[in-house]
Design a protein around this motif. Structure first.
Motif, PDB file in Angstrom:
ATOM      1  N   ILE A 101     -15.815   1.610   7.636  1.00 39.08           N
ATOM      2  CA  ILE A 101     -16.472   2.499   6.442  1.00 39.08           C
ATOM      3  C   ILE A 101     -15.203   3.425   5.916  1.00 39.08           C
ATOM      4  N   ASP A 102     -14.256   4.011   6.732  1.00 40.38           N
ATOM      5  CA  ASP A 102     -13.197   4.942   6.696  1.00 40.38           C
ATOM      6  C   ASP A 102     -12.325   4.172   5.720  1.00 40.38           C
ATOM      7  N   ARG A 103     -12.182   2.667   6.094  1.00 39.91           N
ATOM      8  CA  ARG A 103     -11.227   1.967   5.385  1.00 39.91           C
ATOM      9  C   ARG A 103     -11.661   1.709   4.162  1.00 39.91           C
ATOM     10  N   VAL A 104     -12.957   1.627   3.722  1.00 44.02           N
ATOM     11  CA  VAL A 104     -13.391   1.501   2.323  1.00 44.02           C
ATOM     12  C   VAL A 104     -13.234   2.712   1.493  1.00 44.02           C
ATOM     13  N   ARG A 105     -13.700   3.926   1.990  1.00 49.36           N
ATOM     14  CA  ARG A 105     -13.297   5.031   1.572  1.00 49.36           C
ATOM     15  C   ARG A 105     -11.887   5.363   1.302  1.00 49.36           C
ATOM     16  N   SER A 106     -10.909   4.754   2.147  1.00 52.18           N
ATOM     17  CA  SER A 106      -9.516   5.095   1.900  1.00 52.18           C
ATOM     18  C   SER A 106      -9.214   4.202   0.910  1.00 52.18           C
ATOM     19  N   ALA A 107      -9.668   3.169   0.699  1.00 51.75           N
ATOM     20  CA  ALA A 107      -9.279   2.308  -0.518  1.00 51.75           C
ATOM     21  C   ALA A 107      -9.563   2.874  -1.752  1.00 51.75           C
ATOM     22  N   PHE A 108     -10.780   3.408  -1.732  1.00 55.30           N
ATOM     23  CA  PHE A 108     -10.847   4.306  -3.281  1.00 55.30           C
ATOM     24  C   PHE A 108      -9.978   5.519  -3.346  1.00 55.30           C
ATOM     25  N   ALA A 109      -9.726   5.951  -2.517  1.00 53.68           N
ATOM     26  CA  ALA A 109      -8.872   7.389  -2.311  1.00 53.68           C
ATOM     27  C   ALA A 109      -7.457   6.577  -2.858  1.00 53.68           C
ATOM     28  N   ALA A 110      -7.074   5.691  -2.265  1.00 56.33           N
ATOM     29  CA  ALA A 110      -5.628   4.972  -2.904  1.00 56.33           C
ATOM     30  C   ALA A 110      -5.760   4.631  -4.095  1.00 56.33           C
ATOM     31  N   LEU A 111      -6.694   4.182  -4.639  1.00 58.60           N
ATOM     32  CA  LEU A 111      -7.017   3.703  -6.036  1.00 58.60           C
ATOM     33  C   LEU A 111      -6.603   5.113  -6.939  1.00 58.60           C
ATOM     34  N   GLY A 112      -7.308   6.050  -6.495  1.00 61.34           N
ATOM     35  CA  GLY A 112      -7.337   7.367  -7.209  1.00 61.34           C
ATOM     36  C   GLY A 112      -5.889   8.030  -7.224  1.00 61.34           C
ATOM     37  N   SER A 113      -4.999   7.795  -6.030  1.00 61.42           N
ATOM     38  CA  SER A 113      -3.976   8.416  -6.190  1.00 61.42           C
ATOM     39  C   SER A 113      -2.824   8.104  -6.999  1.00 61.42           C
ATOM     40  N   GLY A 114      -3.115   6.861  -7.772  1.00 63.09           N
ATOM     41  CA  GLY A 114      -1.855   6.587  -8.661  1.00 63.09           C
ATOM     42  C   GLY A 114      -0.866   5.985  -8.178  1.00 63.09           C
ATOM     43  N   ASP A 115      -0.686   5.941  -6.636  1.00 59.27           N
ATOM     44  CA  ASP A 115       0.236   5.586  -5.862  1.00 59.27           C
ATOM     45  C   ASP A 115       0.210   3.857  -5.734  1.00 59.27           C
ATOM     46  N   ARG A 116       0.891   3.034  -6.520  1.00 59.69           N
ATOM     47  CA  ARG A 116       0.669   1.813  -6.377  1.00 59.69           C
ATOM     48  C   ARG A 116       1.016   0.876  -5.074  1.00 59.69           C
ATOM     49  N   GLN A 117       2.038   1.576  -4.387  1.00 58.06           N
ATOM     50  CA  GLN A 117       2.260   1.034  -2.860  1.00 58.06           C
ATOM     51  C   GLN A 117       1.123   1.465  -1.919  1.00 58.06           C
ATOM     52  N   LYS A 118       0.497   2.455  -2.254  1.00 53.08           N
ATOM     53  CA  LYS A 118      -0.569   3.020  -1.456  1.00 53.08           C
ATOM     54  C   LYS A 118      -1.783   2.104  -1.800  1.00 53.08           C
ATOM     55  N   MET A 119      -2.046   1.667  -3.020  1.00 54.89           N
ATOM     56  CA  MET A 119      -3.101   0.931  -3.537  1.00 54.89           C
ATOM     57  C   MET A 119      -2.943  -0.529  -2.931  1.00 54.89           C
ATOM     58  N   LEU A 120      -1.951  -1.165  -3.016  1.00 56.28           N
ATOM     59  CA  LEU A 120      -1.645  -2.349  -2.410  1.00 56.28           C
ATOM     60  C   LEU A 120      -1.832  -2.613  -0.728  1.00 56.28           C
ATOM     61  N   GLU A 121      -1.876  -1.425  -0.143  1.00 49.59           N
ATOM     62  CA  GLU A 121      -2.585  -1.520   1.306  1.00 49.59           C
ATOM     63  C   GLU A 121      -3.929  -1.837   1.300  1.00 49.59           C
ATOM     64  N   PHE A 122      -4.433  -1.738   0.375  1.00 50.89           N
ATOM     65  CA  PHE A 122      -6.114  -1.979   0.236  1.00 50.89           C
ATOM     66  C   PHE A 122      -6.413  -2.906  -0.751  1.00 50.89           C
ATOM     67  N   TRP A 123      -5.944  -3.096  -1.708  1.00 54.86           N
ATOM     68  CA  TRP A 123      -6.166  -3.743  -3.062  1.00 54.86           C
ATOM     69  C   TRP A 123      -5.268  -4.797  -3.295  1.00 54.86           C
ATOM     70  N   ASP A 124      -5.654  -6.123  -3.283  1.00 46.22           N
ATOM     71  CA  ASP A 124      -4.906  -7.360  -3.576  1.00 46.22           C
ATOM     72  C   ASP A 124      -4.471  -7.337  -4.855  1.00 46.22           C
ATOM     73  N   GLU A 125      -3.151  -7.671  -4.946  1.00 46.76           N
ATOM     74  CA  GLU A 125      -2.360  -7.696  -6.333  1.00 46.76           C
ATOM     75  C   GLU A 125      -3.183  -8.780  -7.178  1.00 46.76           C
ATOM     76  N   ASN A 126      -3.577  -9.747  -6.506  1.00 46.09           N
ATOM     77  CA  ASN A 126      -4.366 -10.980  -7.207  1.00 46.09           C
ATOM     78  C   ASN A 126      -5.970 -10.678  -7.371  1.00 46.09           C
ATOM     79  N   LEU A 127      -6.345  -9.367  -7.114  1.00 45.96           N
ATOM     80  CA  LEU A 127      -7.868  -9.027  -7.282  1.00 45.96           C
ATOM     81  C   LEU A 127      -8.575  -9.649  -8.458  1.00 45.96           C
ATOM     82  N   ARG A 128      -9.709  -9.625  -8.383  1.00 47.99           N
ATOM     83  CA  ARG A 128     -10.903 -10.188  -9.158  1.00 47.99           C
ATOM     84  C   ARG A 128     -11.859  -9.048  -9.352  1.00 47.99           C
ATOM     85  N   PHE A 129     -12.097  -8.439 -10.323  1.00 51.77           N
ATOM     86  CA  PHE A 129     -13.238  -7.470 -10.293  1.00 51.77           C
ATOM     87  C   PHE A 129     -14.160  -7.640 -11.514  1.00 51.77           C
TER      88      PHE A 129
END
Length: 153
Positions: A6-34
């Motif tokens: 659960i904490d990892r899911v919450r951290s993924a959204f926090a990273a998305l909102g951070s604007g820091d691409r490197q942080k985002m890529l810790e949680f979100w795949d570059e080839n994401l489909r949404f």
């Protein structure tokens, strides 16, 4: 591989909102489909992280930065690599009168994300809007206002 929690899911959204691409890529795949739900110009599959981020930028612009997502709960099935998060989403369309309750101006819906994880990162996501939210969302995304006049995007 990072453990899906659960904490990892919450951290993924926090990273998305951070604007820091490197942080985002810790949680979100570059080839994401949404997949964004609805029947508006921005609905459908967004292929790649950049496309998904462009969609989020559009939400920010159309809401004049007012968009808020309040997390209600997160459910995780680590064994199968899935998570579901339920959120209350709110936004007032940019240029709308403050306090407007018109569905052309106010987005106020409960939604969820079904996320598929692989090797510790989100590789696919699907948005779902609950209840009468799809109709409300369609009006908010509409380029027409309550008076029938065209608005930007």
């Amino acid at each position: 591989m990072s453990e899906l929690t659960i904490d990892r899911v919450r951290s993924a959204f926090a990273a998305l909102g951070s604007g820091d691409r490197q942080k985002m890529l810790e949680f979100w795949d570059e080839n994401l489909r949404f997949e964004i739900p609805g029947n508006h110009a921005h609905a459908g599959w967004h292929e790649g992280l950049d496309s998904f981020l462009a969609f989020l930028k559009t939400v920010g612009e159309l809401s004049g930065g007012s968009y808020l997502a309040e997390n209600i709960t997160v459910l995780v099935n680590a064994e199968d690599g899935y998570s579901v998060d339920v959120n209350k989403n709110w936004a007032l369309r940019a240029g709308a009168p403050e306090g407007s309750t018109s569905p052309y101006h106010l987005l106020d819906v409960t939604a969820l994300h079904l996320l598929r994880w692989k090797d510790g990162r989100i590789v696919e996501g699907r948005g779902v809007i609950l209840g009468d939210g799809p109709a409300t969302s369609a009006l908010w995304w509409s380029p027409l206002g309550p008076d029938g006049a065209r608005s930007a995007a």
